[in-house]
Enzyme design. Structure first.
Site, PDB file in Angstrom:
ATOM      1  N   GLU A  43      -9.798   0.774 -10.312  1.00  0.00           N
ATOM      2  CA  GLU A  43      -9.463   1.859 -10.844  1.00  0.00           C
ATOM      3  C   GLU A  43     -10.013   2.317 -12.435  1.00  0.00           C
ATOM      4  OE1 GLU A  43      -5.161   1.385 -11.046  1.00  0.00           O
ATOM      5  OE2 GLU A  43      -5.095   1.959  -8.852  1.00  0.00           O
TER       6      GLU A  43
ATOM      7  N   ASP B 168       0.066  -1.533  -2.436  1.00  0.00           N
ATOM      8  CA  ASP B 168       0.453  -1.188  -3.946  1.00  0.00           C
ATOM      9  C   ASP B 168       1.885  -1.346  -4.050  1.00  0.00           C
ATOM     10  OD1 ASP B 168       0.341  -1.289  -6.629  1.00  0.00           O
ATOM     11  OD2 ASP B 168      -0.444   0.577  -6.591  1.00  0.00           O
TER      12      ASP B 168
ATOM     13  N   GLU C 160       8.313   0.859  -9.211  1.00  0.00           N
ATOM     14  CA  GLU C 160       7.301   2.029  -9.209  1.00  0.00           C
ATOM     15  C   GLU C 160       7.607   2.954  -7.796  1.00  0.00           C
ATOM     16  OE1 GLU C 160       3.289   1.264  -9.501  1.00  0.00           O
ATOM     17  OE2 GLU C 160       2.653   3.408  -9.121  1.00  0.00           O
TER      18      GLU C 160
END
Lengths: 687, 687
Positions: free
Chosen positions: A293, A372, A400
């Site tokens: 990333e 993820d 998340e």
């Protein structure tokens, strides 16, 4: 005085019941500790405080017995000198972090012994004893020999120096504020207590995405302040780690390159390591997110992950430090039109070929799933695929993708499934938990890391019930054979007391909550369907035409990602047999992962007998109803939970129920518009 | 020395061609100005500077003629005294802001006269003369009598005190930085020049969403700094306005209410107005966004928009100030499941019933369309619907939904269509431009406002060609009868010079660009389909399940919003006949607005003969090709445009072409997946 929210599971509720008070009375008068170390002092202080809170009176603390009955807190190497009659034959069984809890009657003494080989073991023993006291367990004839199953039991803070927390849902950082490390360590110490009480022994204090200010944490200027944090954690037996910036030699050192094979770069890291250990003699090591990333890494210099990690490992090796290298590496600039690239394959494709080339003080940190931290994904095929490389497993406590601590989602059952997954890496019985504990391949370093869910909210975790995920993570990685039910029950008793209706009701809520969340969000393992960036709330196509590699490929006929060997991306082939075949074959692929592995028509019949489309509708309706059920459960406890926590949780549950309806309706409408197939039961689906 | 980017359309390119130089030479020696006012001095300075840049020598400036040939810059009331032989009979025709440009030969003198009734008129005359000089127009026998058609020709800055610009795509604010008004006014003065050169006479300096710091702009403490801004604009004939916070009496005045009917609130505004005019004697007035998108307003006190606006109007009235009240009012917390609420109806539904109840120094600012500056929407039905209320029209120069100055989108053709729309409010011929100029209903105040597209980027507008939109806005609202072609050509000549290939090529690009952008983005008037929040790039469902009231309702059968009277929301009924019928009937509804008014199957045949689905594919493919064509056009000019601007524009066009393909593919795939209908020509649509 700390609020009940703040005390979390270290309530030590005052014991009121006469028979329980009586049982406790015996052990509440005197603590004997003949040795002093920083951690042992912590253990004694915690025990004294706990007894004071439970019983109402503070015990005396002395070096030698001053009464017939007492609790002894000690470490093995001092046993002979102090209490020769205590049996030390079991000590080798507890290792560096275990303990014996044992009731011994000798001569005139009745002794409740908390013995570790080390002071850290004794500290964990004290917290165990306090749990037993909290739960009203009979201490007479107690005999427990306990040691943690896993070596690294780590927390990763995703805190930034500016005080924000990446994917934080509970306020600001307790570590940092306005680009400074905080000066008042009170709250950090209280956090260290919470962590130590469930056996956490390592913490990386800053976000794996390292910005300018955090890059300098390893500089001469900043290390004194970092060392103060290390001091606080050390007193609770926790070693401090730092997330580092791979290009630090350039950012900090003024070098023109961070190439891991350049002598001056290697020298810079060695000097830096020496400097760190000058300030923090027991420094744990580096946590590294590299070439992921847009973070810098060895790729820029044509080097591989092993070359990058080994350079750091060499710098830390003389001091006993380790390098934790994250495997969350994938192409985050994917073209959605390109169906041949599969993000799920990436970690395996990147790291499997490097097996055996990492130094033995490097450990690879592998996320539990290939994508993820979704509400549902398969276990990462990288786990077990490298038999010559240290591996540890990464979970995400911060919610998340699982409701952001506005929705209740107790994650222990999910993690438990991961740990019980049989990779077949060395044949049948090659469970993930045996990768976590290093036994499958006899690894030198192994364990677990998880992203913390705390911030400076009064209740630490935003949603008070989300405290259970932090507690449960610690307990599960201490002993993966504990059941989710056991862990949940323990947490409830410690947090809300022992009233059976409370214990049963909250346990039901916690244990149902992951499935409830899954029921109204992305179906059948397909993942995402969330609003971009902040990841809260439904947006079915939110990531569908993006560069993130996270697609569902829904069209008017069907949905799902073909990851089979035969017609798909071949991801399924990364598993060992028979998992490979199980996932490859439509007939044997588990329903809950169907759309992760297969693209099927809406009319495809699941193993449950329902069609995919009807399953989508059915579970959305049920999920939203079950979110209402959570409210009913909770309100049945009114008056049995203190008003502060009762109201806080109720408010979150109400928001969840409302939001679950939004999920239900958006997903149902999306698929109705696309498939044109009505709900079999004729419930309302908006056009 | 300012760069070519920075100079925008005030290049005044040095004239090289011998015959043009010769023609110019006559007028380049001497300027006569017998009167001094601040604005007249500006006019003379601009003329002298322009001639110097064009010709290379600075003319003399004197009060009385010093040569036989000169340019005279003056105002009517001084004419007799200075040059009795100049004919002043035409002066009444030019009004407060017009001018006469006339070549007069009298006795020994050859005079090029720039005459205004006011100094502002003379300033506009000078800029007109400079345009003529730039374009090489013959000045001999010149005789132009010109006045602006519209009264208010306003710019709205959406600049925030912290230096950010809401929907700004060209850097930071030139007005504010770190919560202060900037001290160095150089760039602001250069902006005032640009605006005055195209006839802008009013500016609101801060965002209509007024935050804490900007709220205090009307305070005693801040007014001296604001007054300095007013001074700069005043010297270019531009009056300053402030966007105010409706709850200022509470925020600033310490009152407990902002109820517009409370005497103390009314008194507070009166005192505040007096204070403002102490500092800024020609202050224009207030711009107000109230009860819109969570901004405070009269609704909180059970009062209506008229009561809110009139209170402010009374405070400003003694000083000649006005209240500009925005009609962008709608429910921004809509439930997407609710198909009966229609955001398009909102402005009309809110304001039409209040017709006649606003004071005559209030003017309602109505966005050109009923939604929000989409690439295509119908004209707002509120325009013309109120025959007893001042109205002005709001455009958006900043390209929020039209490519954010990364894509070329010349908006003058769009605005021109709006102005030429016949509302039929007073029967045939009731054009929007006659609402803009106030003649349709004989309104006291009328005109135009537009949201600026500038920031502190070197080229002002991010995309150098986006300068054309700022120029074009000014020119169009000065004279709505100018064609888009005329305005574009003028801008190109002033900006890039008079080389015919450049003029023709850039004109072709500009004039095609709006259609090109429409071709690859949201089809057939349906709007949105952009990524939430930042609004850049395709996300077909980005706003589909949101609270913003902006839906397309695409399912597997068809798409569009039914706004007809018969089966839809009845929005079409807000228009006067025969527009109402035109939109209501599928057979007469213009193709480009079809999906704004009707929900139709993908197989519905457009008036063009194509099906809706084929039109979607066809235009997406063509649009992306045409974006490539823009690059080809531009690169054909290499060497004819200075490298700095050439490269900057080329880079943007390349980004646009890439991004146009992304739009093409996302939209095509989305509709292919939904409809299952293939492209008739078999071009690539990703699955």
């Amino acid at each position: 005085m700390a609020s009940t929210m703040y005390k979390a599971w270290l309530q030590n509720h005052h014991v009121e019941q006469p028979e329980l008070r009586e049982a406790l009375a015996r052990w509440s008068g005197s603590i004997v500790a003949s040795v002093h170390t920083e951690v042992l002092d912590t253990a004694v202080k915690e025990l004294a405080l706990g007894i004071k809170q439970l019983y109402g009176e503070k015990p005396t603390v002395s070096k030698v017995p001053q009464s017939e009955t007492f609790i002894y807190v000690g470490v093995a190497d001092q046993l002979d000198k102090s209490f020769g009659y205590l049996d030390k034959s079991e000590i080798p069984r507890v290792g560096q972090e275990g303990y014996i809890l044992k009731h011994v009657v000798r001569e005139q003494h009745s002794i409740l012994a908390v013995l570790g080989e080390t002071d850290r073991g004794a500290l964990y023993g004290v917290f165990h004893l306090l749990r037993l006291m909290n739960m009203g367990v009979q201490l007479e004839h107690l005999h427990i020999v306990e040691r943690p199953r896993n070596q690294l039991r780590m927390i990763n803070q995703w805190d930034n120096a500016d005080g924000t927390i990446e994917r934080g849902y509970a306020g600001h950082s307790i570590f940092f504020n306005e680009n400074q490390i905080v000066e008042d360590m009170t709250r950090i110490k209280d956090y260290a207590r919470l962590l130590a009480s469930v056996g956490i022994n390592a913490i990386a204090i800053n976000n794996v995405n390292v910005n300018e200010v955090e890059t300098a944490f390893i500089s001469e200027e900043q290390l004194p302040a970092v060392a103060k944090l290390a001091d606080v954690f050390r007193s609770y037996g926790i070693r401090l780690y730092i997330s580092i910036h791979f290009a630090s030699p350039m950012e900090l050192g003024g070098l023109s390159s961070a190439d891991p094979l350049l002598p001056e770069v290697r020298e810079w890291w060695k000097m830096t390591a020496a400097c760190i250990y000058d300030h923090i003699p027991d420094f744990g090591g580096f946590l590294v997110k590299a070439d992921s990333e847009h973070r810098p890494g060895p790729f820029a210099y044509g080097r591989d992950h092993a070359e990058g990690a080994n350079m750091l490992a060499e710098a830390l090796e003389p001091f006993g430090g380790i390098v934790i290298w994250r495997c969350f590496v994938y192409n985050c600039m994917q073209d959605w039109r390109d169906r041949s690239t599969d993000r799920a394959r990436a970690a395996y494709d990147h790291f499997k070929p490097l097996d055996g080339s990492f130094h033995d003080n490097v450990v690879l940190q592998v996320k539990n799933g290939p994508m993820d931290f979704q509400v549902r994904e398969p276990v990462s095929p990288l786990l077990g695929a490298m038999n010559q490389t240290n591996q540890m497993i990464e979970f995400q406590i911060t919610q998340e993708y699982t409701g952001q601590q506005r929705h209740l989602c107790y994650l222990i059952p999910q993690w438990k499934e991961v740990l019980e997954f049989d990779t077949h890496a060395k044949g049948k019985g090659s469970y993930v938990k045996h990768i976590g504990d290093g036994t499958l391949f006899g690894m030198k370093i192994s364990g677990y890391a998880a992203v913390s869910n705390i911030g400076d909210d009064e209740n630490w975790t935003g949603h008070t019930l989300a405290q259970a995920n932090l507690h449960g993570y610690g307990r599960l990685v201490w002993n993966p054979d504990l059941t989710a039910e056991e862990i949940a029950e323990e947490w409830i008793r410690l947090t809300f007391g022992n009233e059976e209706q409370v214990v049963r009701t909250v346990a039901d809520m916690l244990l149902a909550s992951w499935h409830i969340y899954e029921q109204y969000t992305a179906p059948l393992g397909v993942g995402w369907m969330v609003a971009p960036n902040h990841h809260y709330g439904p947006d079915v196509d939110g990531y569908e035409y993006s560069r993130w590699g996270t697609y569902h490929f829904a069209d008017r006929e069907g949905i799902g990602v073909d990851r089979t060997d035969k017609s798909g991306t071949g991801y399924a082939g990364q598993y060992f047999s028979p998992n490979r075949e199980m996932y490859n074959q439509l007939s044997s692929c588990p329903d809950e992962l169907l759309l992760f592995f297969h693209h099927v028509p809406y009319t495809h019949k699941l193993q449950s007998g329902q069609t995919v489309i009807q399953h989508i509708y059915e579970t959305r309706f049920t999920g939203a109803e079950r979110a209402e059920w959570l409210i009913q459960q909770w309100t049945s406890l009114e008056g049995k939970i203190d008003p502060e926590r009762y109201e806080q949780v109720l408010e979150r549950l109400q928001e969840q129920a409302e939001h679950a309806k939004e999920w239900r309706d958006v997903i149902n409408t999306y698929f109705y518009r696309k498939s044109g197939i009505a709900d079999e039961k004729g419930r309302t689906i908006y056009r």
